[in-house]
Scaffold this active site. Structure first.
Site, PDB file in Angstrom:
ATOM      1  N   GLU A  20       0.842  -1.201   0.000  1.00  0.00           N
ATOM      2  CA  GLU A  20       0.000   0.000   0.000  1.00  0.00           C
ATOM      3  C   GLU A  20       0.875   1.248   0.000  1.00  0.00           C
ATOM      4  O   GLU A  20       1.857   1.332   0.724  1.00  0.00           O
ATOM      5  CB  GLU A  20      -0.908   0.032   1.234  1.00  0.00           C
ATOM      6  CG  GLU A  20      -1.812   1.262   1.228  1.00  0.00           C
ATOM      7  CD  GLU A  20      -2.553   1.507   2.526  1.00  0.00           C
ATOM      8  OE1 GLU A  20      -3.535   0.806   2.791  1.00  0.00           O
ATOM      9  OE2 GLU A  20      -2.145   2.427   3.280  1.00  0.00           O
ATOM     10  N   THR A  51      -3.886   4.874  -1.630  1.00  0.00           N
ATOM     11  CA  THR A  51      -4.974   5.362  -0.782  1.00  0.00           C
ATOM     12  C   THR A  51      -5.669   6.572  -1.410  1.00  0.00           C
ATOM     13  O   THR A  51      -5.173   7.178  -2.362  1.00  0.00           O
ATOM     14  CB  THR A  51      -4.472   5.738   0.631  1.00  0.00           C
ATOM     15  OG1 THR A  51      -3.559   6.817   0.500  1.00  0.00           O
ATOM     16  CG2 THR A  51      -3.810   4.567   1.315  1.00  0.00           C
ATOM     17  N   ARG A 110     -15.969   2.828   2.804  1.00  0.00           N
ATOM     18  CA  ARG A 110     -16.928   3.872   3.129  1.00  0.00           C
ATOM     19  C   ARG A 110     -16.183   5.184   3.382  1.00  0.00           C
ATOM     20  O   ARG A 110     -16.584   6.240   2.941  1.00  0.00           O
ATOM     21  CB  ARG A 110     -17.719   3.461   4.375  1.00  0.00           C
ATOM     22  CG  ARG A 110     -18.906   4.346   4.644  1.00  0.00           C
ATOM     23  CD  ARG A 110     -19.335   4.262   6.067  1.00  0.00           C
ATOM     24  NE  ARG A 110     -18.250   4.686   6.947  1.00  0.00           N
ATOM     25  CZ  ARG A 110     -18.328   4.747   8.247  1.00  0.00           C
ATOM     26  NH1 ARG A 110     -19.438   4.388   8.848  1.00  0.00           N
ATOM     27  NH2 ARG A 110     -17.304   5.147   8.982  1.00  0.00           N
ATOM     28  N   GLY A 111     -15.042   5.088   4.104  1.00  0.00           N
ATOM     29  CA  GLY A 111     -14.328   6.309   4.488  1.00  0.00           C
ATOM     30  C   GLY A 111     -14.945   6.904   5.735  1.00  0.00           C
ATOM     31  O   GLY A 111     -15.990   6.434   6.209  1.00  0.00           O
TER      32      GLY A 111
HETATM   33  P1  FAD Z   1     -17.953  -0.279   6.210  1.00  0.00           P
HETATM   34  O1  FAD Z   1     -17.563  -1.604   5.695  1.00  0.00           O
HETATM   35  O2  FAD Z   1     -19.153   0.323   5.616  1.00  0.00           O
HETATM   36  O3  FAD Z   1     -18.046  -0.396   7.795  1.00  0.00           O
HETATM   37  C1  FAD Z   1     -16.967  -0.950   8.559  1.00  0.00           C
HETATM   38  C2  FAD Z   1     -17.297  -1.269  10.011  1.00  0.00           C
HETATM   39  O4  FAD Z   1     -17.666  -0.116  10.718  1.00  0.00           O
HETATM   40  C3  FAD Z   1     -18.451  -2.205  10.175  1.00  0.00           C
HETATM   41  O5  FAD Z   1     -18.219  -3.087  11.228  1.00  0.00           O
HETATM   42  C4  FAD Z   1     -19.594  -1.275  10.476  1.00  0.00           C
HETATM   43  O6  FAD Z   1     -20.611  -1.967  11.104  1.00  0.00           O
HETATM   44  C5  FAD Z   1     -18.913  -0.264  11.325  1.00  0.00           C
HETATM   45  N1  FAD Z   1     -19.448   1.056  11.266  1.00  0.00           N
HETATM   46  C6  FAD Z   1     -19.295   1.910  10.265  1.00  0.00           C
HETATM   47  N2  FAD Z   1     -19.896   3.067  10.556  1.00  0.00           N
HETATM   48  C7  FAD Z   1     -20.444   2.938  11.751  1.00  0.00           C
HETATM   49  C8  FAD Z   1     -21.203   3.785  12.583  1.00  0.00           C
HETATM   50  N3  FAD Z   1     -21.512   5.040  12.205  1.00  0.00           N
HETATM   51  N4  FAD Z   1     -21.621   3.316  13.764  1.00  0.00           N
HETATM   52  C9  FAD Z   1     -21.310   2.074  14.137  1.00  0.00           C
HETATM   53  N5  FAD Z   1     -20.586   1.226  13.393  1.00  0.00           N
HETATM   54  C10 FAD Z   1     -20.160   1.653  12.222  1.00  0.00           C
HETATM   55  N6  FAD Z   1      -9.976   5.516   4.560  1.00  0.00           N
HETATM   56  C11 FAD Z   1      -9.807   6.491   3.641  1.00  0.00           C
HETATM   57  O7  FAD Z   1     -10.401   7.567   3.767  1.00  0.00           O
HETATM   58  N7  FAD Z   1      -9.009   6.303   2.538  1.00  0.00           N
HETATM   59  C12 FAD Z   1      -8.332   5.151   2.309  1.00  0.00           C
HETATM   60  O8  FAD Z   1      -7.621   5.013   1.312  1.00  0.00           O
HETATM   61  C13 FAD Z   1      -8.469   4.099   3.284  1.00  0.00           C
HETATM   62  N8  FAD Z   1      -7.847   2.911   3.108  1.00  0.00           N
HETATM   63  C14 FAD Z   1      -8.058   1.899   4.008  1.00  0.00           C
HETATM   64  C15 FAD Z   1      -7.457   0.667   3.783  1.00  0.00           C
HETATM   65  C16 FAD Z   1      -7.649  -0.395   4.664  1.00  0.00           C
HETATM   66  C17 FAD Z   1      -7.010  -1.729   4.392  1.00  0.00           C
HETATM   67  C18 FAD Z   1      -8.465  -0.199   5.828  1.00  0.00           C
HETATM   68  C19 FAD Z   1      -8.667  -1.324   6.812  1.00  0.00           C
HETATM   69  C20 FAD Z   1      -9.066   1.032   6.075  1.00  0.00           C
HETATM   70  C21 FAD Z   1      -8.887   2.093   5.170  1.00  0.00           C
HETATM   71  N9  FAD Z   1      -9.502   3.339   5.357  1.00  0.00           N
HETATM   72  C22 FAD Z   1      -9.327   4.331   4.421  1.00  0.00           C
HETATM   73  C23 FAD Z   1     -10.307   3.610   6.565  1.00  0.00           C
HETATM   74  C24 FAD Z   1     -11.832   3.349   6.374  1.00  0.00           C
HETATM   75  O9  FAD Z   1     -12.367   4.242   5.424  1.00  0.00           O
HETATM   76  C25 FAD Z   1     -12.516   3.546   7.755  1.00  0.00           C
HETATM   77  O10 FAD Z   1     -12.092   2.537   8.635  1.00  0.00           O
HETATM   78  C26 FAD Z   1     -14.025   3.673   7.766  1.00  0.00           C
HETATM   79  O11 FAD Z   1     -14.445   4.065   9.085  1.00  0.00           O
HETATM   80  C27 FAD Z   1     -14.777   2.369   7.493  1.00  0.00           C
HETATM   81  O12 FAD Z   1     -14.722   2.077   6.176  1.00  0.00           O
HETATM   82  P2  FAD Z   1     -15.247   0.617   5.661  1.00  0.00           P
HETATM   83  O13 FAD Z   1     -15.056   0.622   4.222  1.00  0.00           O
HETATM   84  O14 FAD Z   1     -14.636  -0.440   6.448  1.00  0.00           O
HETATM   85  O15 FAD Z   1     -16.810   0.782   6.053  1.00  0.00           O
END
Ligand code: FAD
Length: 328
Positions: A20, A51, A110-111
């Protein structure tokens, strides 16, 4: 770990490795990143991901790095995309723009809403990464409803073939739980929902102990998740970076690592400490059955290459990750 054949050679294929990177903010950093990309590409990774700033803040810079990989390396570029705060139309345009640029692998996220954002303002039209996974597949279908292939011997003639799909649609997984989720069950349910939506690979958040990852895999499999889940590992070579990572991820670091990094201010010994911790962790998860390694580089090649050297995994791999064929 990889074994040794009677002739002294390696008897198991090297596990797939991926890296990454993040988009650079200055010209000097962009220059340095070019050489880092070359050094990482030399190891024959399965893909390199870039990212994406939530809300699209790094869209152009991310795309520049991805295009550079497409044009100057043989490595598959993977674009991180986030959907928080976007309307359907904006997210649709974003996916289309990356597909048009030739990117076929995505990490759908989701971000996070910007710090201090008004909760009343809502998250946008897409509420979860699963919805972005579906959108990526839908946009690809709309762009190219069916594929065409030339007919050998009949110049200009084409036949209809199966529609090409995005190469990989990866999603995030949280071995020690997402900071906002109720419990680990919710994390497994969310991961399963992302796979059902069409994801075919998961990349994990950082974790510090092999049991965190291996226990999560066990629960994910019991919960019905079948796609490969790559462990995300980062060699952390300074106390300041460790503290920043803990703040960013909400995953507490093991006190032994904190103490070891803080005990010795010599940069070479701190480097060795970080590499040693990451190499042991990587060896343990591979021994436990991890399908490969996803290494967080922080845009530096030295530490991740040192980890691969320690593991004897520096030579290029030719085997790819086995893909999940259950995509809709
Ligand atoms: P989702 O899959 O939609 O949710 C993930 C988890 O969070 C689930 O368990 C869900 O139930 C819980 N959750 C989400 N929202 C809530 C809420 N409001 N209340 C309670 N529970 C909730 N971020 C960036 O901006 N840019 C990047 O390039 C980036 N790269 C990443 C790469 C990796 C490998 C990882 C692990 C994370 C990365 N992130 C990045 C961070 C990520 O965007 C955040 O962790 C975000 O909060 C969740 O995104 P997700 O896609 O996992 O969301």
């Amino acid at each position: 770990m990889t074994g040794t054949a009677p002739d002294g050679g390696d008897c198991r294929p090297r596990p797939p490795i991926s890296f990454e990177l993040f988009p650079p903010r200055t010209d000097a950093a962009a220059l340095a990143l070019g050489s880092t990309i070359d050094r990482l590409a030399d190891t024959g990774p399965s893909f390199m991901s870039v990212t994406f700033g939530a809300g699209g803040s790094s869209r152009d810079r991310s795309l520049t790095v991805l295009r550079h990989m497409l044009e100057h390396t043989r490595v598959e570029p993977m674009a991180h995309l986030t959907c928080v705060g976007s309307s359907h139309a904006e997210a649709n345009r974003l996916v289309r723009e990356f597909l048009d640029a030739g990117i076929t692998s995505f990490l759908a996220l989701r971000g996070d809403p910007p710090a201090g954002a008004d909760p009343e303002a809502g998250l946008g039209d897409l509420q979860s990464a699963a919805e972005l996974v579906q959108l990526i597949h839908r946009v690809q279908e709309e762009r190219e409803p069916f594929g065409q292939a030339g007919i050998p011997g009949l110049p200009g003639a084409t036949s209809i073939r199966e529609r090409p799909r995005p190469e990989r649609v990866a999603v995030a997984a949280f071995p020690t739980g997402h900071p906002r989720s109720r419990d680990l069950e919710q994390d497994i349910d969310t991961l399963l929902a992302k796979e059902v939506a069409g994801a075919n690979l998961a990349l994990t958040q950082l974790f510090w102990g092999a049991d965190d990852y291996l226990g999560f895999i066990e629960r994910a499999r019991a919960g019905g998740v079948t796609m490969p889940i790559l462990p995300g590992i980062m060699p952390v070579t300074t106390p300041a970076r460790l503290a920043r990572l803990v703040e960013l991820t909400g995953v507490p670091a093991p006190s032994r690592l904190v103490r070891a990094l803080e005990a010795d201010a010599d940069p070479d010994r701190q480097f060795a400490t970080g590499v040693d911790h990451a190499a042991r962790l990587a060896a343990d998860v591979l021994d436990g059955g991890a399908p490969g390694l996803h290494l967080y580089t922080f845009n530096r090649h030295e530490a991740v290459l040192a980890v691969l050297d320690r593991l004897g995994l520096r030579t290029p791999a030719f085997a790819g990750i086995e893909r999940n064929t259950r995509t809709p």
